[in-house]
Design an enzyme around this catalytic site. Structure first.
Site, PDB file in Angstrom:
ATOM      1  N   ARG A  92      53.249  44.611  44.682  1.00 42.25           N
ATOM      2  CA  ARG A  92      52.777  44.265  46.022  1.00 42.25           C
ATOM      3  C   ARG A  92      53.302  45.338  46.888  1.00 42.25           C
ATOM      4  NH1 ARG A  92      54.401  40.010  43.239  1.00 42.25           N
ATOM      5  NH2 ARG A  92      52.932  38.246  43.131  1.00 42.25           N
ATOM      6  N   HIS A 117      48.699  44.964  42.945  1.00 39.96           N
ATOM      7  CA  HIS A 117      48.269  45.886  41.722  1.00 39.96           C
ATOM      8  C   HIS A 117      46.938  46.597  41.854  1.00 39.96           C
ATOM      9  CE1 HIS A 117      51.216  43.869  39.586  1.00 39.96           C
ATOM     10  NE2 HIS A 117      50.545  42.764  38.967  1.00 39.96           N
ATOM     11  N   HIS A 191      50.494  45.848  31.866  1.00 40.40           N
ATOM     12  CA  HIS A 191      50.598  44.644  32.334  1.00 40.40           C
ATOM     13  C   HIS A 191      50.527  43.515  31.017  1.00 40.40           C
ATOM     14  CE1 HIS A 191      50.984  40.928  34.638  1.00 40.40           C
ATOM     15  NE2 HIS A 191      51.104  41.567  35.779  1.00 40.40           N
ATOM     16  N   ASP A 263      59.817  35.959  38.559  1.00 39.33           N
ATOM     17  CA  ASP A 263      58.649  36.984  38.960  1.00 39.33           C
ATOM     18  C   ASP A 263      59.161  37.853  39.989  1.00 39.33           C
ATOM     19  OD1 ASP A 263      56.188  38.612  39.331  1.00 39.33           O
ATOM     20  OD2 ASP A 263      55.237  36.877  40.541  1.00 39.33           O
ATOM     21  N   GLU A 329      57.453  44.538  33.212  1.00 38.44           N
ATOM     22  CA  GLU A 329      56.488  45.631  33.534  1.00 38.44           C
ATOM     23  C   GLU A 329      57.603  46.681  34.131  1.00 38.44           C
ATOM     24  OE1 GLU A 329      53.550  43.640  36.486  1.00 38.44           O
ATOM     25  OE2 GLU A 329      54.747  41.836  35.524  1.00 38.44           O
TER      26      GLU A 329
END
Length: 364
Positions: A92, A117, A191, A263, A329
């Protein structure tokens, strides 16, 4: 189907996976290393569609989530980003805004108030040119894409190369390279969603995970880093010793509530900035598969598939639900262009961006 001659170390084949609405064909390349490992990669989005890895009994199984058809990738992959190359900027950017050399750039926002992304049509939705590559020990696929100056409002024409390589020791190596003609920001990743018990087999909460990070980046309610790095010690974010993914995922921790699970970006304990460093290790007790991740990147985003809700059907014909996989990631930190204390993601015309991540598979 086009195939290269089979060798003990592997083979490369190509078939047409589907056709886009404008008539453009999308190819699928299959890399086989001759040791029971196979990767299927699409020219659309540079997507890793399937990744077959042997279990402790030598039986191969697909360990990544994905779709069976091109139409599903085009219509439904805008949210999960299954297996795709992510760019120009993974993760982000706050309010989709950043300033470079005195000029402010406004990106499209596609994740609440933020840009995620790469924006509305990032690298995950582009058609990449493909070239098979091989040597005596590896088979691979070199993908290239040129992003025009102003695409998604990013400055500079960016020439990007991503090379997937399968080794005979059951490693999937991903090498990234990018060059620009104007100062810009770059953050590239893959991803893929992993479930070492097998795609469509249920949740991955019993997988044991270890992450080489003493700190992470706490976020605000829109998942933008607050700035200061926080210690993982004494929190559900501490994976410096092995824990199952599901062991603490439902703890009443404010950061877990924001992300509906994990996350978050982990700050890797790097031996030397830019050097290949162990990032994570994950073990599935059912199949004995072990995945070790190493990277030259300073961070790794752990995402536990918190927003899969049963509405997507995968390659095996089974539906995907929350927790059915995890992502690791490898990347620079979220919102780095607006966080001067974070490692820089600025790329100048005199520089070449390079990054390498290795997913190595063994069994117990």
């Amino acid at each position: 189907m086009i195939a290269t001659p089979a060798h003990a170390q592997g083979a490369i084949t190509k078939d047409v996976f589907g056709t886009l609405t404008d008539g453009t064909k999308v190819d699928r390349y299959t890399l086989s290393n001759g040791q029971g490992m196979r990767a299927r990669i699409l020219t659309y989005g540079g997507i890793v569609q399937t990744l077959d890895v042997p279990d402790r009994k030598g039986r191969p199984g697909n360990v990544v989530l994905g779709f069976a058809t091109l139409k599903d990738y085009v219509d439904k992959n805008g949210g999960p980003y299954f297996g795709a190359i992510i760019g120009r900027y993974a993760n982000r950017i706050a309010k989709g805004r950043f300033t470079l050399e005195g000029k402010t750039y406004q990106l499209p926002v596609n994740n609440g108030p933020n840009s995620l992304h790469g924006g509305l049509k990032g690298f995950d939705k582009k058609l990449w040119k493909a070239e098979p590559v091989r040597d005596k020990d590896t088979v691979g696929l070199r993908l290239t894409y040129t992003s025009a100056d102003g695409e998604e409002n990013y400055p500079g024409t960016l020439q990007t190369t991503v090379t997937y390589t399968l080794t005979k020791t059951n490693e999937l190596r991903i090498a990234y390279q990018a060059k620009t003609d104007k100062t810009t920001v770059v953050n590239l990743t893959n991803h893929s969603y992993f479930n070492l018990a097998g795609e469509g087999s249920g949740d991955a909460y019993d997988h044991r995970m270890e992450i080489n990070a003493d700190r992470y980046t706490p976020v605000d309610e829109t998942s933008i880093p607050l700035g200061p790095l926080a210690p993982v010690r004494g929190t559900p974010f501490d994976f410096t010793r092995p824990h199952t993914i599901g062991e603490r995922i439902r703890d009443n921790h404010p950061q877990l509530l924001i992300g509906h699970g994990y996350d978050h970006n982990y700050v890797l304990n790097q031996r030397k900035p830019g050097a290949l460093t162990p990032a994570a290790q994950v073990t599935d007790p059912r199949t004995g598969r072990v995945m070790r991740v190493s990277t030259t990147e300073p961070g790794v985003q752990l995402y536990t598939a918190n927003f899969l809700d049963g509405t997507l059907t995968g390659t095996s014909g089974r539906t995907y639900r929350q927790g059915d996989a995890f992502c690791l990631e490898t990347q620079h930190f979220p919102d780095s262009p607006n966080q001067p204390t974070f490692p820089s993601t600025t790329l100048h015309p005199t520089q070449t961006f390079t990054s390498t991540t290795i997913y190595a598979f063994t069994t117990t």
